[in-house]
Design a protein around this motif. Sequence first.
Motif, PDB file in Angstrom:
ATOM      1  N   LEU A   1      13.539   8.979  35.202  1.00  0.00           N
ATOM      2  CA  LEU A   1      14.079   7.711  34.716  1.00  0.00           C
ATOM      3  C   LEU A   1      15.143   7.165  35.666  1.00  0.00           C
ATOM      4  CD1 LEU A   1      13.737   5.815  32.310  1.00  0.00           C
ATOM      5  CD2 LEU A   1      15.602   7.023  31.175  1.00  0.00           C
ATOM      6  N   TRP A   2      16.038   8.031  36.149  1.00  0.00           N
ATOM      7  CA  TRP A   2      17.019   7.589  37.135  1.00  0.00           C
ATOM      8  C   TRP A   2      16.326   7.105  38.406  1.00  0.00           C
ATOM      9  CZ3 TRP A   2      21.731   6.102  36.498  1.00  0.00           C
ATOM     10  CH2 TRP A   2      22.543   6.653  35.489  1.00  0.00           C
ATOM     11  N   THR A   3      15.257   7.775  38.794  1.00  0.00           N
ATOM     12  CA  THR A   3      14.489   7.343  39.958  1.00  0.00           C
ATOM     13  C   THR A   3      13.957   5.931  39.749  1.00  0.00           C
ATOM     14  OG1 THR A   3      13.855   9.620  40.505  1.00  0.00           O
ATOM     15  CG2 THR A   3      12.481   7.857  41.403  1.00  0.00           C
ATOM     16  N   LEU A   4      13.413   5.668  38.560  1.00  0.00           N
ATOM     17  CA  LEU A   4      12.924   4.332  38.232  1.00  0.00           C
ATOM     18  C   LEU A   4      14.049   3.301  38.329  1.00  0.00           C
ATOM     19  CD1 LEU A   4      10.814   2.341  37.062  1.00  0.00           C
ATOM     20  CD2 LEU A   4      11.508   3.114  34.774  1.00  0.00           C
ATOM     21  N   PHE A   5      15.212   3.624  37.775  1.00  0.00           N
ATOM     22  CA  PHE A   5      16.345   2.694  37.810  1.00  0.00           C
ATOM     23  C   PHE A   5      16.789   2.401  39.245  1.00  0.00           C
ATOM     24  CE2 PHE A   5      17.909   4.185  33.343  1.00  0.00           C
ATOM     25  CZ  PHE A   5      16.885   3.469  32.764  1.00  0.00           C
ATOM     26  N   HIS A   6      16.856   3.437  40.073  1.00  0.00           N
ATOM     27  CA  HIS A   6      17.273   3.236  41.468  1.00  0.00           C
ATOM     28  C   HIS A   6      16.271   2.353  42.218  1.00  0.00           C
ATOM     29  CE1 HIS A   6      20.802   5.740  41.522  1.00  0.00           C
ATOM     30  NE2 HIS A   6      20.145   6.803  41.087  1.00  0.00           N
ATOM     31  N   ILE A   7      14.995   2.603  42.026  1.00  0.00           N
ATOM     32  CA  ILE A   7      13.970   1.814  42.719  1.00  0.00           C
ATOM     33  C   ILE A   7      14.046   0.350  42.292  1.00  0.00           C
ATOM     34  CG2 ILE A   7      11.474   1.421  42.839  1.00  0.00           C
ATOM     35  CD1 ILE A   7      11.102   4.444  42.920  1.00  0.00           C
ATOM     36  N   LEU A   8      14.187   0.094  41.000  1.00  0.00           N
ATOM     37  CA  LEU A   8      14.280  -1.280  40.511  1.00  0.00           C
ATOM     38  C   LEU A   8      15.526  -1.977  41.063  1.00  0.00           C
ATOM     39  CD1 LEU A   8      13.261  -0.861  36.757  1.00  0.00           C
ATOM     40  CD2 LEU A   8      11.880  -1.820  38.592  1.00  0.00           C
ATOM     41  N   THR A   9      16.645  -1.248  41.099  1.00  0.00           N
ATOM     42  CA  THR A   9      17.893  -1.843  41.559  1.00  0.00           C
ATOM     43  C   THR A   9      17.825  -2.191  43.040  1.00  0.00           C
ATOM     44  OG1 THR A   9      19.081  -0.528  39.905  1.00  0.00           O
ATOM     45  CG2 THR A   9      20.393  -1.526  41.641  1.00  0.00           C
ATOM     46  N   LEU A  10      17.205  -1.339  43.820  1.00  0.00           N
ATOM     47  CA  LEU A  10      17.049  -1.621  45.251  1.00  0.00           C
ATOM     48  C   LEU A  10      16.051  -2.759  45.484  1.00  0.00           C
ATOM     49  CD1 LEU A  10      17.017   2.087  46.392  1.00  0.00           C
ATOM     50  CD2 LEU A  10      18.740   0.406  47.071  1.00  0.00           C
ATOM     51  N   ALA A  11      14.977  -2.784  44.701  1.00  0.00           N
ATOM     52  CA  ALA A  11      14.003  -3.866  44.835  1.00  0.00           C
ATOM     53  C   ALA A  11      14.621  -5.200  44.448  1.00  0.00           C
ATOM     54  CB  ALA A  11      12.780  -3.579  43.974  1.00  0.00           C
ATOM     55  N   ALA A  12      15.505  -5.191  43.440  1.00  0.00           N
ATOM     56  CA  ALA A  12      16.147  -6.431  42.980  1.00  0.00           C
ATOM     57  C   ALA A  12      17.027  -7.050  44.056  1.00  0.00           C
ATOM     58  CB  ALA A  12      16.969  -6.150  41.724  1.00  0.00           C
ATOM     59  N   ALA A  13      17.541  -6.239  44.957  1.00  0.00           N
ATOM     60  CA  ALA A  13      18.432  -6.749  46.002  1.00  0.00           C
ATOM     61  C   ALA A  13      17.706  -7.705  46.946  1.00  0.00           C
ATOM     62  CB  ALA A  13      19.023  -5.581  46.794  1.00  0.00           C
ATOM     63  N   ASP A  14      16.377  -7.608  47.023  1.00  0.00           N
ATOM     64  CA  ASP A  14      15.604  -8.434  47.954  1.00  0.00           C
ATOM     65  C   ASP A  14      14.788  -9.518  47.261  1.00  0.00           C
ATOM     66  OD1 ASP A  14      16.435  -6.928  50.152  1.00  0.00           O
ATOM     67  OD2 ASP A  14      14.905  -5.420  49.769  1.00  0.00           O
TER      68      ASP A  14
ATOM     69  N   ALA B   1       7.512   8.579  34.853  1.00  0.00           N
ATOM     70  CA  ALA B   1       8.582   8.384  33.872  1.00  0.00           C
ATOM     71  C   ALA B   1       8.398   7.087  33.105  1.00  0.00           C
ATOM     72  CB  ALA B   1       9.945   8.394  34.575  1.00  0.00           C
ATOM     73  N   LEU B   2       7.941   6.041  33.784  1.00  0.00           N
ATOM     74  CA  LEU B   2       7.716   4.762  33.122  1.00  0.00           C
ATOM     75  C   LEU B   2       6.632   4.880  32.057  1.00  0.00           C
ATOM     76  CD1 LEU B   2       8.037   1.744  32.764  1.00  0.00           C
ATOM     77  CD2 LEU B   2       6.539   1.398  34.757  1.00  0.00           C
ATOM     78  N   LEU B   3       5.524   5.525  32.410  1.00  0.00           N
ATOM     79  CA  LEU B   3       4.439   5.689  31.436  1.00  0.00           C
ATOM     80  C   LEU B   3       4.909   6.481  30.224  1.00  0.00           C
ATOM     81  CD1 LEU B   3       1.476   5.297  30.700  1.00  0.00           C
ATOM     82  CD2 LEU B   3       0.938   7.375  31.984  1.00  0.00           C
ATOM     83  N   TYR B   4       5.656   7.549  30.464  1.00  0.00           N
ATOM     84  CA  TYR B   4       6.156   8.367  29.359  1.00  0.00           C
ATOM     85  C   TYR B   4       7.130   7.573  28.491  1.00  0.00           C
ATOM     86  CZ  TYR B   4       8.508  12.120  26.825  1.00  0.00           C
ATOM     87  OH  TYR B   4       9.040  12.913  25.835  1.00  0.00           O
ATOM     88  N   SER B   5       8.025   6.825  29.108  1.00  0.00           N
ATOM     89  CA  SER B   5       9.022   6.078  28.334  1.00  0.00           C
ATOM     90  C   SER B   5       8.369   4.990  27.498  1.00  0.00           C
ATOM     91  CB  SER B   5      10.069   5.468  29.269  1.00  0.00           C
ATOM     92  OG  SER B   5       9.519   4.447  30.079  1.00  0.00           O
ATOM     93  N   LEU B   6       7.358   4.319  28.037  1.00  0.00           N
ATOM     94  CA  LEU B   6       6.651   3.299  27.264  1.00  0.00           C
ATOM     95  C   LEU B   6       5.947   3.912  26.065  1.00  0.00           C
ATOM     96  CD1 LEU B   6       5.096   1.165  30.156  1.00  0.00           C
ATOM     97  CD2 LEU B   6       6.978   0.493  28.641  1.00  0.00           C
TER      98      LEU B   6
ATOM     99  N   LEU C   1       8.307   7.160  44.170  1.00  0.00           N
ATOM    100  CA  LEU C   1       7.600   6.080  43.493  1.00  0.00           C
ATOM    101  C   LEU C   1       6.635   6.643  42.464  1.00  0.00           C
ATOM    102  CD1 LEU C   1       6.869   3.127  43.107  1.00  0.00           C
ATOM    103  CD2 LEU C   1       5.261   3.326  45.017  1.00  0.00           C
ATOM    104  N   TRP C   2       5.953   7.708  42.824  1.00  0.00           N
ATOM    105  CA  TRP C   2       5.048   8.391  41.887  1.00  0.00           C
ATOM    106  C   TRP C   2       5.829   8.871  40.664  1.00  0.00           C
ATOM    107  CZ3 TRP C   2      -0.168   9.887  41.551  1.00  0.00           C
ATOM    108  CH2 TRP C   2      -0.447  10.929  40.664  1.00  0.00           C
TER     109      TRP C   2
END
Length: 494
Positions: A316-329, A209-214, A203-204
């Motif tokens: 970035l892949w970590t961010l995508f995986h976390i979002l995709t798993l969170a979206a399932a719920d 990665a999110l801060l850098y990409s923004l 998560l960290w």
Amino acid sequence: MNPFRQKFLVNSAAPLPLLLLLLLLRPCHSSERSLFKDSADVTGLNPKNFAATVVADTRAWVIAFYADWCGHCIHYAPTYKSVAAKLKDESRVKFGALNCAVHSEFCQKVGVHGYPTVKAYHFPNYEVEDGAKLSGAAMNREDYRDQKRFVSWVESHIPSDWQPPPAPQQNVSVQDDAMSTVTVTSTPAVWHIRELPEHEQRLWDAEVALLYSLSQGTMLKGINDNGLLLLQGEPLEELCRWTEHLAALFPSKVAREELTTLAGAVCVAGQGSTARLDRKLWNKLLDDVDFEDIPREAAVDPNPHFAICKSFTCGLWTLFHILTLAAADMPVQPPSAFLGTDEPRKAPPEENLLRIRGFAKNFFGCSVCSEHFLETFDSCAYGRCELKGDDGVGAALWLSQVHNVVNARVAQESSGSQGQWPPHKTCESCWKTDDEWEPTAVYSFLRRTYLPAPASDFLLDFDTWQSICLVVVMMILVCFAWRACQGPRHGKKM
């Protein structure tokens, strides 16, 4: 503050001398990284020396604009160095390179929208108008990807009787608003994050990665309006959707609150007939974003601040995986509050994959990587179009399969090896055979790795946890008080 943050702060109560010692022992990481530092034939460039070195020169220059985290840039670097070495005795042409991962604002200002990009400067019969000298002339990708063709292109664009004109007498200067190079270190925070469970470390890394990409990727599709970068049209609308999506799904209450504020400002800027977002306003909005413990330096150079990942692409892949798993719920999100549509959104798993596609198209600098992902997505590869909109498990498995394919491609290009994910040793039950998944076991593994608790539980904020702890403490105090009121027991009468 969420439980993850609170746990970090508790663990960070180490003696100050120890923290200072760890900080001093940690090697410094300069944001001025380079894929060409071992080449004497490629000149390292930055915004401060670009005008004096390239624009003011009259010799022909070939410049590679790259990002050090970009796998295709890493793969291409040996070709570029070989061409520069082959033509090192040609005094009329010079080769240079500039790292856009560090100087993204400057790269966007000179018209670089993806990496790697190669541009030509001062070539006879391949010149640009005076007003665009800083931007140079972009070369066709097919002309510089192959070594022989690249050499042939350079030689054919330098006539045998051509000599560089005399250098101009006036000084050439260019105002640059790009972030200056800074030297950062791995902070004590990272050392303590690495002591936490794996999912909290990931998560960290996703936040880094999110801060850098923004900070570095948002303006990739921006246009230069008299020196001011502007984002408008489809990229601006996608930025509104992306930030709203992050604000709804990201598993950190603090980050979601910050992203909600950011999304509101972005989407308001995207309204009306003159919808636009300029770089200065975007920088100001980002300055107001506070992900708490994530160091601000991560917006310029994320690598020293990762807990598990070694590069931006991993984060970035970590961010995508976390979002995709969170979206399932997640339940279906309401319509966008700012885009002016009454149509309900798609189910979160489907919406999430669409937003990842939008990110890859508009905000990810590796051109070849972006093209590959869009081709994979739009061609319905690996059964994407067969997924139901609310199939969160299927979406998570699809993204993981694409990730494996990307890893294999990068490994092949770099002549390396990349193991499958999940690793066989780590999750034996995840594999029916050496090449076939057990879907249920793989999904469970992904949840444990990236989002171990149900999203509804994981999203509990710190106030909720504080209330639970307060109730427990009060119950304990009541028990002690009750026992005290009972008094000492009397012995039996004789």
